[in-house]
Design a protein around this motif. Sequence first.
Motif, PDB file in Angstrom:
ATOM      1  N   ALA A 102       6.407  -6.520  -7.829  1.00 35.85           N
ATOM      2  CA  ALA A 102       6.466  -5.341  -6.959  1.00 35.85           C
ATOM      3  C   ALA A 102       4.896  -4.794  -7.317  1.00 35.85           C
ATOM      4  O   ALA A 102       4.310  -5.043  -8.423  1.00 35.85           O
ATOM      5  CB  ALA A 102       7.337  -4.498  -7.656  1.00 35.85           C
ATOM      6  N   SER A 103       4.320  -4.170  -6.429  1.00 39.19           N
ATOM      7  CA  SER A 103       3.194  -3.479  -6.746  1.00 39.19           C
ATOM      8  C   SER A 103       3.051  -1.993  -6.000  1.00 39.19           C
ATOM      9  O   SER A 103       3.717  -1.736  -5.223  1.00 39.19           O
ATOM     10  CB  SER A 103       2.203  -4.238  -5.927  1.00 39.19           C
ATOM     11  N   ILE A 104       2.444  -1.186  -7.018  1.00 37.12           N
ATOM     12  CA  ILE A 104       2.309   0.104  -6.243  1.00 37.12           C
ATOM     13  C   ILE A 104       1.095   0.882  -6.432  1.00 37.12           C
ATOM     14  O   ILE A 104       0.097   0.244  -7.291  1.00 37.12           O
ATOM     15  CB  ILE A 104       3.282   0.960  -7.571  1.00 37.12           C
ATOM     16  N   GLY A 105       0.956   2.101  -6.032  1.00 32.55           N
ATOM     17  CA  GLY A 105      -0.479   2.675  -5.984  1.00 32.55           C
ATOM     18  C   GLY A 105      -1.264   2.717  -5.050  1.00 32.55           C
ATOM     19  O   GLY A 105      -1.312   1.838  -3.750  1.00 32.55           O
ATOM     20  N   ALA A 106      -2.243   3.580  -4.878  1.00 32.94           N
ATOM     21  CA  ALA A 106      -3.240   3.929  -3.869  1.00 32.94           C
ATOM     22  C   ALA A 106      -4.578   3.189  -4.012  1.00 32.94           C
ATOM     23  O   ALA A 106      -5.364   3.792  -3.171  1.00 32.94           O
ATOM     24  CB  ALA A 106      -3.413   5.586  -3.494  1.00 32.94           C
ATOM     25  N   SER A 107      -4.644   2.600  -4.849  1.00 30.12           N
ATOM     26  CA  SER A 107      -5.891   2.012  -5.297  1.00 30.12           C
ATOM     27  C   SER A 107      -6.529   1.441  -4.147  1.00 30.12           C
ATOM     28  O   SER A 107      -7.742   1.301  -3.953  1.00 30.12           O
ATOM     29  CB  SER A 107      -5.952   1.086  -6.434  1.00 30.12           C
ATOM     30  N   GLY A 108      -5.997   0.369  -3.209  1.00 33.95           N
ATOM     31  CA  GLY A 108      -6.322  -0.186  -2.126  1.00 33.95           C
ATOM     32  C   GLY A 108      -7.057   0.551  -1.202  1.00 33.95           C
ATOM     33  O   GLY A 108      -8.145   0.551  -0.681  1.00 33.95           O
ATOM     34  N   ALA A 109      -6.298   1.785  -0.811  1.00 33.60           N
ATOM     35  CA  ALA A 109      -6.653   2.627   0.113  1.00 33.60           C
ATOM     36  C   ALA A 109      -7.731   3.482  -0.375  1.00 33.60           C
ATOM     37  O   ALA A 109      -8.676   3.881   0.332  1.00 33.60           O
ATOM     38  CB  ALA A 109      -5.636   3.616   0.353  1.00 33.60           C
TER      39      ALA A 109
ATOM     40  N   LEU B  11       5.991  -1.651  -3.290  1.00 28.55           N
ATOM     41  CA  LEU B  11       5.797  -2.723  -2.280  1.00 28.55           C
ATOM     42  C   LEU B  11       6.370  -4.006  -3.182  1.00 28.55           C
ATOM     43  O   LEU B  11       5.907  -4.382  -4.347  1.00 28.55           O
ATOM     44  CB  LEU B  11       4.171  -3.131  -2.255  1.00 28.55           C
ATOM     45  N   VAL B  12       7.215  -4.650  -2.443  1.00 27.20           N
ATOM     46  CA  VAL B  12       8.273  -5.721  -2.929  1.00 27.20           C
ATOM     47  C   VAL B  12       8.071  -6.537  -1.720  1.00 27.20           C
ATOM     48  O   VAL B  12       8.768  -6.461  -0.844  1.00 27.20           O
ATOM     49  CB  VAL B  12       9.636  -5.590  -3.429  1.00 27.20           C
ATOM     50  N   PRO B  13       7.086  -7.476  -1.722  1.00 26.60           N
ATOM     51  CA  PRO B  13       6.692  -8.671  -0.779  1.00 26.60           C
ATOM     52  C   PRO B  13       8.099  -9.258  -0.258  1.00 26.60           C
ATOM     53  O   PRO B  13       8.430  -9.560   1.028  1.00 26.60           O
ATOM     54  CB  PRO B  13       5.740  -9.591  -1.067  1.00 26.60           C
ATOM     55  N   TYR B  14       8.889  -9.621  -1.068  1.00 30.20           N
ATOM     56  CA  TYR B  14      10.039 -10.262  -0.842  1.00 30.20           C
ATOM     57  C   TYR B  14      11.064  -9.395   0.001  1.00 30.20           C
ATOM     58  O   TYR B  14      11.507  -9.857   1.176  1.00 30.20           O
ATOM     59  CB  TYR B  14      10.792 -10.570  -2.123  1.00 30.20           C
ATOM     60  N   ARG B  15      11.070  -8.111  -0.110  1.00 31.66           N
ATOM     61  CA  ARG B  15      11.869  -7.302   0.728  1.00 31.66           C
ATOM     62  C   ARG B  15      11.471  -6.980   1.995  1.00 31.66           C
ATOM     63  O   ARG B  15      12.071  -6.704   2.738  1.00 31.66           O
ATOM     64  CB  ARG B  15      12.142  -6.084  -0.045  1.00 31.66           C
ATOM     65  N   VAL B  16       9.910  -7.004   2.037  1.00 36.28           N
ATOM     66  CA  VAL B  16       9.438  -6.719   3.033  1.00 36.28           C
ATOM     67  C   VAL B  16       9.507  -7.851   4.191  1.00 36.28           C
ATOM     68  O   VAL B  16       9.985  -7.686   5.353  1.00 36.28           O
ATOM     69  CB  VAL B  16       7.638  -6.660   2.770  1.00 36.28           C
ATOM     70  N   VAL B  17       9.391  -9.217   3.565  1.00 35.77           N
ATOM     71  CA  VAL B  17       9.430 -10.289   4.598  1.00 35.77           C
ATOM     72  C   VAL B  17      10.648 -10.737   4.657  1.00 35.77           C
ATOM     73  O   VAL B  17      11.170 -10.921   5.967  1.00 35.77           O
ATOM     74  CB  VAL B  17       8.588 -11.376   3.762  1.00 35.77           C
ATOM     75  N   HIS B  18      11.519 -10.713   3.832  1.00 39.64           N
ATOM     76  CA  HIS B  18      13.118 -11.251   4.234  1.00 39.64           C
ATOM     77  C   HIS B  18      14.073 -10.041   4.591  1.00 39.64           C
ATOM     78  O   HIS B  18      14.894 -10.324   5.376  1.00 39.64           O
ATOM     79  CB  HIS B  18      13.479 -11.549   3.084  1.00 39.64           C
TER      80      HIS B  18
END
Length: 204
Positions: A115-122, A28-35
Amino acid sequence: MTYIIIFLTVIVSIAALRNRTLFDRLSLVPYRVVHDRQWWRVITHGFVHGDYVHLAVNMFVLLSFGQFIERFFGAYQQIGLVSNGDLWYLLLYFGGMVTASVYDLIRYRNNPRYASIGASGAVSAVVFASIFFNPWSKIYLLGVIPIPGIIFGLLYIGYSSYMGRRQGDRINHFAHLFGALFGFLFPLLMNPSFFSVFWNNLTK
């Protein structure tokens, strides 16, 4: 469904740990997701982990609580309170994953290095859904100290909120926090009458 999710997560996580290009592509790279409109990262980051310990802990917790929630949803499906237990379980898991990403998408949307990774939120969503349905069941703090689920939940929320504001330990505490809150509220999205189930179990 729990076994399927664990199997896929383990396979993808191992592959990503051995292939840095894949690891970066799924994170999860918010910059890549949004832009760059790479929206798949909101889901794929939950199948990638930083190391084998991170992977093992998340999958062990999911195995422990996921089967419990599947049985609950299956039982409620049989008596007509929910339409499709498996579908609701997937919505819980992946809904928690997406909800846990929203804070990062907003805060770090202009930071290409984050960047963020992992299933911890789910996984947190699944744990807190189980607390909703069985608030006094024992959860083992640090793996050894039994504590009622509702008390654990309050401590977890407080700790995640505090550590998220403090930052500095490379753990995405806000993902844990928002995933947990989503999981606790999710049964009410399934059927608002479940509040009486929670309240009766809490006060009995």
